[in-house]
Every structure is written in C-alpha cells, then in structure tokens.
Design a protein around this motif. Structure first.
Motif, short mmCIF file in Angstrom:
data_model
loop_
_atom_site.label_atom_id
_atom_site.label_comp_id
_atom_site.label_asym_id
_atom_site.label_seq_id
_atom_site.Cartn_x
_atom_site.Cartn_y
_atom_site.Cartn_z
N ASN A 59 -42.95 -45.20 25.38
CA ASN A 59 -41.72 -45.53 24.64
C ASN A 59 -40.91 -46.64 25.33
OD1 ASN A 59 -42.29 -43.59 22.69
ND2 ASN A 59 -41.17 -41.99 23.76
N THR A 60 -41.62 -47.62 25.89
CA THR A 60 -40.92 -48.79 26.42
C THR A 60 -40.04 -49.41 25.34
OG1 THR A 60 -42.60 -49.27 28.10
CG2 THR A 60 -41.25 -51.11 27.36
N LEU A 61 -40.57 -49.49 24.13
CA LEU A 61 -39.73 -49.90 23.00
C LEU A 61 -39.22 -48.64 22.31
CD1 LEU A 61 -41.42 -53.03 21.39
CD2 LEU A 61 -39.71 -52.88 23.21
N ASN A 62 -37.92 -48.43 22.42
CA ASN A 62 -37.26 -47.26 21.84
C ASN A 62 -35.97 -47.74 21.17
OD1 ASN A 62 -35.24 -47.50 23.97
ND2 ASN A 62 -36.77 -46.57 25.33
N ALA A 63 -35.16 -46.81 20.71
CA ALA A 63 -33.95 -47.22 19.98
C ALA A 63 -33.07 -48.14 20.83
CB ALA A 63 -33.17 -45.98 19.55
N ARG A 64 -32.93 -47.84 22.12
CA ARG A 64 -32.07 -48.66 22.98
C ARG A 64 -32.65 -50.04 23.20
NH1 ARG A 64 -31.14 -50.73 27.93
NH2 ARG A 64 -33.23 -50.20 28.68
N THR A 65 -33.92 -50.11 23.55
CA THR A 65 -34.51 -51.40 23.90
C THR A 65 -34.75 -52.27 22.66
OG1 THR A 65 -36.69 -50.35 23.99
CG2 THR A 65 -35.53 -50.65 26.07
N ASP A 124 -40.84 -43.74 15.41
CA ASP A 124 -39.68 -43.50 14.55
C ASP A 124 -38.59 -44.54 14.79
OD1 ASP A 124 -40.91 -41.29 13.43
OD2 ASP A 124 -39.96 -39.86 14.80
N ALA A 125 -38.39 -44.90 16.06
CA ALA A 125 -37.38 -45.91 16.37
C ALA A 125 -37.78 -47.26 15.79
CB ALA A 125 -37.18 -46.01 17.88
N LEU A 126 -39.06 -47.59 15.84
CA LEU A 126 -39.53 -48.86 15.28
C LEU A 126 -39.33 -48.89 13.77
CD1 LEU A 126 -40.88 -51.61 15.38
CD2 LEU A 126 -43.11 -50.45 15.37
N LEU A 127 -39.69 -47.81 13.09
CA LEU A 127 -39.52 -47.77 11.64
C LEU A 127 -38.05 -47.92 11.26
CD1 LEU A 127 -42.07 -44.93 10.88
CD2 LEU A 127 -42.20 -47.26 9.98
N ALA A 128 -37.17 -47.27 12.02
CA ALA A 128 -35.73 -47.40 11.75
C ALA A 128 -35.26 -48.83 11.95
CB ALA A 128 -34.95 -46.44 12.65
#
Length: 310
Positions: free
Chosen positions: A204-210, A232-236
């Motif tokens: 999850n290096t790429l997550n909602a924050r990043t 899920d964060a990417l889709l959002a």
C-alpha cells in the motif's frame, strides 16, 4: 565432475527451459545433469519457480544455491526451511521487456493515442500533445528494472525522478530516498511508475494519503507488484479525478477476477501481467553463470538480502 541441477518448476516451464539450459551450461564449460526429479541429497543447485510444489528445502543438504527463475522473490524469501543462498533473476531480456512496456504505455497516454485511435470517422480536433520536456515522471524503485526505465524515460526527454529506500545515483535522474523523499517524489509525479519489490514495508505504498499528494490528474502505471497499491483508495481517487488513469499489469489476485471493478472502470487499463517475462534463451545464461561461479568458488550474482526481502 558433473553437477546435478534440479529444475523445480512447472512441466510447461521444463519444456521451455530444458534445451536452453543445457546449451547455456555447456557454453560456460559446466557439465551438468538437469532433471525435474532427483533425490534431494544428490542436488547441487535448485532452479526454482516460487509456484513450484517444492516448499520444504530441509532435505537438500548438499545444495549450494537456489536460483530463482523470476525477478520477484516474495513468495520464497520468507520460507523458514530455506537456509541456502537465494539468487533472484536478472537478465537483459527481462530488463528490456520492462523498459518497452513502461515507455510504450507512458507514450500512449502522453500522446493521447487512445483518443485518436477511437475517434469517430470525420472527427478532426488537432491539438498538439505536451512535450516530454514539460512532463514529470517518478519511478518508485530504483533496482535493476526501475533504474533502466528511469534512464530510458530521461533519454526520451522526460523530467524524471526516482525514489528508493536507500540513496542511489543515476545520470539524468533526480534520485530521492527515505520517507520525506517519497512524499517529494509523489508531489512532482505527473506519471508514477511502480517498480518496488513486494514486502511488508512496501505494501500500500500508494494509499489514500499518498495518492492525495500527487498532482491532480496524475497517471499511474503498476508493472511491479499488486500489493503496492490500495485498490479501494485508487478507485476512489479515479472517481474523484485526483488520478486521471491507471495502467495496471499486476494485481493482488491473479488472474484478476472477472468481477473486479478494474475491468470495467473507464479510467483503468488492465494488462495480463505481461510487462516483463523471463525468456528461456536469456535467463538460462544467468542461471548457467551462477552455477559456473558456484563451482569455481566465486560469489553468486544477484543474491537476495533475506532481511530486506529482495
């Protein structure tokens, strides 16, 4: 004296590798018996695919090394029975394949090729694409594959930065490292290419924050490993427009389930884990060289750091 090499991979792989491996070993002057089945106590080297049935390395008391057929080692590096040196796969074809996939898909998006290819007959809306000089690309992971992709993109004129856990130096590439460096790398990423290994530290290096750190409308390419992204964060982020497009080649579950939303999302391109593949004619040479080195008492190439996980 002949060395015994156990090929621990699928039957399909064996038919692909048998001839090239024999040729590669002969070319470096190693006389070898290669087979898919032999007594564990007779094995000198194990050529290994992590989806192999071989999971218990305890009986292989004579073996000198496990030589991985793939670049990724996350499926084997934590095996508690493995106390042998483990070498990952590095070969020029693997690197070239990744460079071609990454540059090809970035140029496709950069030049707006889809709009032209899919335009209705008679559509004539000339608009010059941006220049590479004015476009920033960040490559996360500066190992063999990441460094090669960063260099190729820089040579095409893109403004390239790369991030890695430990400091690196690559001509033509702005190299960043450490937690603060990751945030800086993402803040300037019009395109982000993920080529990190899959470890507990990179999940999850790429997550909602990043994802929120990236410029609005950024594009993502993931030919690395599926767990690097929080799906899920990417889709959002795609739905809000924070991320304009994601081209994904690797996934948490493969094959990607038919009902996964990535398949039908209008801002996602799915490719079936084809960004880079080991090719027997080339990877057999890497394996043969490591066996030659082992028999000569020289250090193995591309050894995995078991603590780091890659």
């Amino acid at each position: 004296m002949s060395v015994n090499v156990l090929f621990a991979a699928s039957e399909a792989r064996w038919s692909e590798y048998e001839g090239p491996m024999r040729d590669a070993l002969a070319a470096v002057g190693v006389e070898a018996h290669i087979a898919t089945d032999m007594a564990p106590g007779d094995v000198d080297y194990i050529v290994y695919a992590p989806n192999s049935d071989l999971q218990d390395f305890t009986p292989y008391t004579r073996a000198k090394a496990v030589l991985n057929l793939w670049a990724g080692v996350e499926a084997i590096v934590g095996n508690p029975t493995l106390h042998l040196p483990l070498a990952r796969m590095v070969d020029p074809a693997l690197t070239q394949g990744m460079v071609e996939w990454v540059t090809g898909h970035i140029l496709r998006l950069h030049l707006g090729m889809d709009a032209h290819i899919n335009a209705a007959p008679g559509t004539w809306k000339p608009k010059a694409p941006p220049l590479a000089f004015d476009t920033r690309v960040t490559v996360l992971g500066l190992g063999e594959l990441g460094a090669a992709c960063a260099t190729a993109l820089s040579q095409l004129g893109f403004d390239v930065a790369g991030w890695s856990r430990s400091p690196k130096e690559i001509s033509g590439v702005t190299c960043l490292s450490g937690p603060d460096g990751l945030d800086e790398a993402l803040q300037r990423a019009d395109y982000c290419v993920l080529l990190l290994p899959s470890t507990s530290a990179t999940e999850n290096t790429l997550n909602a924050r990043t994802l929120a750190l990236m410029p609005k409308g950024a594009r993502i390419l993931n030919p690395g490993r599926g767990p690097l992204i929080d799906d899920d964060a990417l889709l959002a982020a795609l739905d809000t427009g924070q991320i304009d497009h994601a081209t994904l080649d690797t996934f948490r579950i493969e094959p990607l389930p038919a009902d996964h939303p990535f398949w039908t999302h209008p801002k996602v391109t799915v490719t079936p884990h084809v960004a880079s593949e080991t090719r027997a004619a080339y990877s057999s040479k890497t394996i043969a060289e490591n066996i030659r080195r082992g028999e000569a008492g020289r250090p193995f190439l591309y050894l995995v750091d078991r603590q780091a996980g890659y």
